[in-house]
Design a protein around this motif. Structure first.
Motif, PDB file in Angstrom:
ATOM      1  N   ARG A 162      -2.835  -0.494   0.809  1.00 48.62           N
ATOM      2  CA  ARG A 162      -3.990  -1.373   1.032  1.00 48.62           C
ATOM      3  C   ARG A 162      -4.594  -1.021   2.387  1.00 48.62           C
ATOM      4  NH1 ARG A 162      -2.447  -4.638   4.994  1.00 48.62           N
ATOM      5  NH2 ARG A 162      -0.305  -5.427   5.125  1.00 48.62           N
ATOM      6  N   GLU A 163      -5.765  -1.544   2.652  1.00 53.32           N
ATOM      7  CA  GLU A 163      -6.397  -1.289   3.942  1.00 53.32           C
ATOM      8  C   GLU A 163      -5.596  -1.968   5.054  1.00 53.32           C
ATOM      9  OE1 GLU A 163     -10.513  -2.275   4.014  1.00 53.32           O
ATOM     10  OE2 GLU A 163     -11.021  -0.986   2.301  1.00 53.32           O
ATOM     11  N   PRO A 223       1.042   7.434  -4.604  1.00 47.00           N
ATOM     12  CA  PRO A 223      -0.273   8.080  -4.551  1.00 47.00           C
ATOM     13  C   PRO A 223      -0.857   8.080  -3.134  1.00 47.00           C
ATOM     14  CG  PRO A 223      -0.493   5.886  -5.461  1.00 47.00           C
ATOM     15  CD  PRO A 223       0.976   6.116  -5.278  1.00 47.00           C
ATOM     16  N   VAL A 224      -0.184   8.812  -2.254  1.00 47.00           N
ATOM     17  CA  VAL A 224      -0.605   8.902  -0.865  1.00 47.00           C
ATOM     18  C   VAL A 224      -0.191  10.266  -0.336  1.00 47.00           C
ATOM     19  CG1 VAL A 224       1.526   7.737  -0.125  1.00 47.00           C
ATOM     20  CG2 VAL A 224      -0.433   7.817   1.423  1.00 47.00           C
ATOM     21  N   LEU A 225      -1.055  10.873   0.489  1.00 46.33           N
ATOM     22  CA  LEU A 225      -0.739  12.197   0.995  1.00 46.33           C
ATOM     23  C   LEU A 225      -1.180  12.359   2.435  1.00 46.33           C
ATOM     24  CD1 LEU A 225      -3.311  14.437   1.276  1.00 46.33           C
ATOM     25  CD2 LEU A 225      -3.416  13.967  -1.158  1.00 46.33           C
ATOM     26  N   ASN A 233      -5.652   9.566   1.326  1.00 53.67           N
ATOM     27  CA  ASN A 233      -5.447  10.516   2.412  1.00 53.67           C
ATOM     28  C   ASN A 233      -5.280   9.694   3.689  1.00 53.67           C
ATOM     29  OD1 ASN A 233      -5.615  12.358   4.505  1.00 53.67           O
ATOM     30  ND2 ASN A 233      -7.593  13.221   3.889  1.00 53.67           N
ATOM     31  N   VAL A 234      -4.096   9.769   4.315  1.00 54.33           N
ATOM     32  CA  VAL A 234      -3.800   8.874   5.436  1.00 54.33           C
ATOM     33  C   VAL A 234      -4.676   9.140   6.654  1.00 54.33           C
ATOM     34  CG1 VAL A 234      -1.421   8.505   4.713  1.00 54.33           C
ATOM     35  CG2 VAL A 234      -1.941  10.369   6.316  1.00 54.33           C
ATOM     36  N   TRP A 254      -7.739   4.006   7.104  1.00 50.06           N
ATOM     37  CA  TRP A 254      -6.348   4.109   7.556  1.00 50.06           C
ATOM     38  C   TRP A 254      -6.212   4.874   8.866  1.00 50.06           C
ATOM     39  CZ3 TRP A 254      -7.889   4.397   2.514  1.00 50.06           C
ATOM     40  CH2 TRP A 254      -7.380   3.418   1.657  1.00 50.06           C
ATOM     41  N   PHE A 255      -7.266   5.557   9.262  1.00 50.18           N
ATOM     42  CA  PHE A 255      -7.237   6.303  10.515  1.00 50.18           C
ATOM     43  C   PHE A 255      -8.477   6.036  11.347  1.00 50.18           C
ATOM     44  CE2 PHE A 255      -8.759   9.833  13.048  1.00 50.18           C
ATOM     45  CZ  PHE A 255      -7.669  10.068  13.870  1.00 50.18           C
TER      46      PHE A 255
END
Length: 212
Positions: A29-30, A112-114, A133-134, A139-140
């Motif tokens: 999640r955000e 489902p995260v990379l 995509n982290v 997320w960044f």
């Protein structure tokens, strides 16, 4: 407090985060105020990943471990790799893909995260179909990110800021091999890791019925 790159100080970072009122979150999640997203890019050593994962579990922390399918240093399809995947899940952590561009080997082993390995700027933060995509927004962003790459903190060790609750939220990237093996510099740490791997390779040779 010494800001050494060792397991004792990593434990101190976790305690600082708890003192600052942070909760350990994932990339499903955000990010929200108070989230600490522990991210581990496992570039070199599955053994180091397990050592850090067990320390976190004992401290009540949860993280996301990003593992490679195209590593020249370890093999997720081996018995050892399968044991590590199972152990990480057993400890309450999540497993993402540490992908080598342009390959997206997302399968049932991964959430489902990379995170891209050694990414170039032209694709590092680009959205990826079917996965987070982290390094993409939300997320960044630079104010909510710290990294220990090559055994150097970007913007300084965060333990004081974590303890004081100064981050609204934070994505904290660490590499397990930097913390699991001793060394005051990246070279020293890598030499210690190679010596440990040599001992494990001797055991692997014996298990493969090599006459030593």
């Amino acid at each position: 407090m010494s800001c050494a790159f060792d397991l004792d100080h990593y434990g101190a970072l976790l305690e600082a985060a708890k003192a600052g009122g942070y909760r350990f979150g994932f990339f499903d999640r955000e990010p929200e105020s108070g989230d600490l997203l522990l991210r581990h890019d496992v570039d070199l050593s599955l053994d180091a990943a397990i050592r850090l994962a067990e320390l976190e579990a004992n401290a009540g922390a949860e993280a996301t471990y990003f593992l490679m399918t195209r590593s020249v240093f370890y093999n997720l399809a081996s018995d050892e790799g399968e044991r590590v995947l199972a152990r990480l899940r057993e400890l309450g952590h999540r497993v993402g893909l540490h992908a080598v561009h342009p390959h997206l080997d997302l399968d049932e082993r991964f959430d489902p995260v990379l995170a891209w390995h050694n990414p170039d700027p032209d694709f590092m933060r680009a959205p990826v179909a079917g996965a987070v995509n982290v390094m993409q927004e939300p997320w960044f962003d630079p104010d909510h990110y710290r990294s220990d790459s090559n055994q150097r903190w970007r913007s300084g060790c965060p333990h004081e800021e974590l303890a004081a609750g100064r981050f609204e939220w934070l994505q904290l990237l660490t590499h397990p091999e930097i913390w699991a093996y001793p060394g005051a510099t990246m070279r020293e740490t890598m030499m210690a890791m190679l010596e440990a791997e040599r001992e494990r390779d001797v055991e692997r040779l014996a298990a493969d019925r090599i006459d030593l």
